[in-house]
Enzyme design. Structure first.
Site, mmCIF file in Angstrom:
data_model
loop_
_atom_site.group_PDB
_atom_site.id
_atom_site.type_symbol
_atom_site.label_atom_id
_atom_site.label_comp_id
_atom_site.label_asym_id
_atom_site.label_seq_id
_atom_site.Cartn_x
_atom_site.Cartn_y
_atom_site.Cartn_z
ATOM 1 N N ASP A 6 0.882 -1.168 0.000
ATOM 2 C CA ASP A 6 0.000 0.000 0.000
ATOM 3 C C ASP A 6 0.916 1.213 0.000
ATOM 4 O O ASP A 6 1.520 1.545 1.023
ATOM 5 C CB ASP A 6 -0.893 -0.050 1.253
ATOM 6 C CG ASP A 6 -1.677 1.244 1.469
ATOM 7 O OD1 ASP A 6 -1.593 2.144 0.621
ATOM 8 O OD2 ASP A 6 -2.365 1.340 2.507
ATOM 9 N N LYS A 68 2.869 11.508 -3.440
ATOM 10 C CA LYS A 68 1.933 10.673 -4.207
ATOM 11 C C LYS A 68 0.965 11.563 -4.989
ATOM 12 O O LYS A 68 0.511 11.207 -6.063
ATOM 13 C CB LYS A 68 1.158 9.768 -3.243
ATOM 14 C CG LYS A 68 0.120 8.894 -3.912
ATOM 15 C CD LYS A 68 -0.429 7.871 -2.943
ATOM 16 C CE LYS A 68 -1.584 7.091 -3.506
ATOM 17 N NZ LYS A 68 -2.063 6.075 -2.550
ATOM 18 N N GLU A 145 -7.274 0.635 -4.619
ATOM 19 C CA GLU A 145 -7.265 0.564 -3.150
ATOM 20 C C GLU A 145 -8.583 0.058 -2.550
ATOM 21 O O GLU A 145 -8.562 -0.838 -1.701
ATOM 22 C CB GLU A 145 -6.858 1.918 -2.548
ATOM 23 C CG GLU A 145 -5.366 2.148 -2.690
ATOM 24 C CD GLU A 145 -4.924 3.584 -2.530
ATOM 25 O OE1 GLU A 145 -5.735 4.424 -2.088
ATOM 26 O OE2 GLU A 145 -3.764 3.883 -2.850
ATOM 27 N N ASP A 168 -13.251 4.681 1.436
ATOM 28 C CA ASP A 168 -11.795 4.736 1.633
ATOM 29 C C ASP A 168 -11.298 6.181 1.555
ATOM 30 O O ASP A 168 -11.159 6.738 0.462
ATOM 31 C CB ASP A 168 -11.138 3.858 0.552
ATOM 32 C CG ASP A 168 -9.614 3.862 0.619
ATOM 33 O OD1 ASP A 168 -9.044 4.542 1.490
ATOM 34 O OD2 ASP A 168 -8.984 3.185 -0.216
#
Ligand code: AMP
Length: 568
Positions: A6, A68, A145, A168
């Site tokens: 992850d 990211k 994800e 999420d």
């Protein structure tokens, strides 16, 4: 062995499928969460993880986090004098996780499943794959994800039947997926999300409010040290508000102290706009899945930001019930990535499990529409693969030139849902030459694979000439020679070895605290740092091991002293 990773905005985790179950692997500090931070120290050596996070406050110009969010862009980040692309910084984090797994498992790791936000674009996915390559990992699969979270959750229910929604909210992105589980077949019915909404935005909201409400002069915005300290305090306050009803943010600039007290209601008011943005993706995913809320059996929370009570409250309000909290939201995505790795390795324990995913957004071309006999309207988006189509998917559409005199067909490829192509994200262009006076059509085939990567191929109907999409000149993507060159550059970097990380992290923490303290406390901490450095200098285990313990206790003491977090 394939590992599951992850690669988060804030933290990253690595897990393996082992003995019929997913298991997390701790880093050299014994922690499951490795901060996605990189820093270059005074000797030019690279620090990754917690030590780098500490240095964000003391050496903001030599440290980076949240990269990211820049994946797929051509942004360059400078850490001191060194320039890095976002995929190189991600590669350093991946490499550090890979080394942790290698140390734990005792053999080299070369393959990985890496998770990405479902809403990541083609360029962001390709950049993630490149990051893997730069870290010496063959990326076996890019896994969405929320799909990973669903796998981790669904694997325990595999013999049953269930419809659930994964909610999420990570550091930088929000993803929603609706899943249908039936007889070991896990089907993602629909995904939706917001690529620019995450826990970090709640910190930004606190920082903005602090400037207004605590009377901080706007000139301090240019002070990178002050801003980093404020961001760190705002992060702590945000977390404290997950545990207690009130929190205080205190930041000093020289002798001036700025402070602000917040309660849950105040925080909720500040974040009203962010919370409201959680609604649209949930509604869209349910509508696309054609599933009324009442038919959901459960809501699964993933991502650290779902720890915020105001987010949980918002979710409960939307769904009319409280979400399930049985898997740690920080860990669920990495555990799911390990399940996917187990599936890839064809592990017997997962024999009957099948997982299908969908394309989270529509992919298509810009077309011209004939409004009436004499009028054309240009630039309309014509989807070839509609969002939430099961992947892998391959679809063909035939397009014709507008006029006989036309010598080329220019295909512009986009992703998104807007009516006008220019309001969507442009992925690339394809220029197809036509013979003079020809009115032949062209078959355009879109192929979207399980990694969420797109291929476009155009075939002239008459000649069968084939053209493929070149995402030419996309500054956000590295070419093969560029990747080779960066790989070389990365291999020349000096990186602190794993077994030094605990000491480096303690020292970085000591440095950060030293800058925060003043007077006697600062002097005392300075002495303790020097003592610890001296013990390290002896290079003798029997001196170093007890010194680590003492120094950590000192740091814990000062950390609790200086951060007046929750107030009863
Ligand atoms: P992830 O990308 O899933 O690691 O999520 C990280 C985000 O979760 C960051 O924005 C964190 O600030 C946030 N987060 C983690 N723990 C907490 C907590 N206890 N309370 C509030 N936010 C948290």
């Amino acid at each position: 062995m394939i590992v599951g990773i992850d690669l988060g905005t804030t933290n990253s985790l690595i897990a393996v499928w082992d003995n019929g179950a997913a298991r997390l692997i701790p880093n050299s500090l014994g922690q499951m969460l490795t901060p996605s931070c990189v820093s270059v120290d005074d000797d030019g050596a690279i620090l990754i993880g917690q030590a780098a996070r500490e240095r964000l406050q003391t050496h903001p110009q030599a440290s980076a986090a949240n990269f990211k969010r820049l994946m797929g862009s051509d942004k360059t980040l400078y850490l001191g004098k060194r320039a890095f692309r976002p995929e190189e910084l991600s590669a350093l984090v991946l490499r550090s996780l890979k080394e942790d797994a290698e140390a734990a498992l005792g053999h080299p790791i070369t393959e990985a499943v890496i998770t990405v936000p479902a809403y990541f674009s083609d360029a962001q996915r390709k950049a993630t794959r490149t990051a893997g390559e730069l870290a010496g990992l063959k990326v076996e699969r890019l896994l969405n994800e929320p799909t990973a979270a669903a796998l981790a959750y669904g694997i325990h229910l595999r013999d049953g039947e269930s419809k659930f929604l994964v909610f999420d909210l990570g550091g930088g992105t929000f993803d929603v997926s609706v899943l249908d589980l039936f007889d070991s077949v896990m089907e993602v019915r629909a995904s939706a999300g917001d690529n620019y909404l995450g826990g970090e935005d709640f910190v930004t909201a606190l920082v903005e409010h602090f400037f207004n409400a605590a009377g901080v002069p706007a000139t301090l915005r240019a002070d990178a040290h002050f801003m980093q300290r404020l961001a760190a305090q705002a992060e702590l306050a945000k977390r404290a508000l997950s545990e207690s009803p009130r929190a205080t943010i205190r930041v000093a600039d020289g002798d001036t102290q700025y402070a602000l007290e917040l309660d849950e209601a105040g925080f909720e008011k500040l974040c009203a706009l962010l919370l409201a943005r959680l609604r649209a993706p949930v509604e869209r995913a349910l509508r696309d899945a054609r599933l009324p809320i009442a038919e959901l059996d459960n809501i699964v929370l993933a991502g650290g930001a779902t720890r915020m009570p105001l987010v949980r409250k918002m979710a409960a309000r939307m769904f009319g019930r409280f979400p399930a909290c049985d898997i740690d939201p920080d860990q669920v995505v990495a555990l799911g990535a390990a399940v996917q790795a187990g599936l890839k390795m064809k592990d017997a324990a997962l024999d009957e499990v099948v997982m299908t995913d969908v394309a989270p957004y529509s992919l298509g071309v810009a077309t011209t529409m004939q409004v009436d006999a004499d009028h054309f309207s240009h630039g309309h988006f014509d989807p070839v693969i509609e969002r939430n189509t099961v992947i892998p998917a391959s679809r063909v559409k035939r397009y014709f030139p507008l006029q006989d005199t036309q010598r080329v067909i220019e295909l512009l490829v986009y992703q998104g849902e807007a009516r006008m192509a220019s309001d969507n994200i442009r992925l690339g262009a394809l220029t197809i030459p036509l013979a003079a006076g020809s009115d032949e059509g062209v078959d355009v085939r879109f192929t979207y694979d399980v990694n969420g990567l797109l291929q476009v191929e155009a075939t002239l109907v008459r000649t069968r000439d084939v053209h493929t999409l070149v995402i030419e000149g996309n500054p956000g993507l590295l070419s093969a020679p560029e990747i080779a060159q960066r790989l070389q550059a990365l291999s020349e970097l000096k990186i602190h070895p794993r077994d030094h990380m605990e000491n480096r992290t303690l020292l970085a923490r000591g440095e950060r605290l030293y800058q925060q303290l003043r007077g006697d406390e600062r002097e005392r901490l300075g002495r303790e740092i020097a003592r610890f450095e001296q013990a390290l200098g002896t290079q003798e285990r029997r001196m170093i091991v007890p010194a680590i313990d003492v120094f950590r206790q000192v740091l814990d003491y000062f950390d609790h002293q200086s951060f007046l977090l929750p107030e009863a």
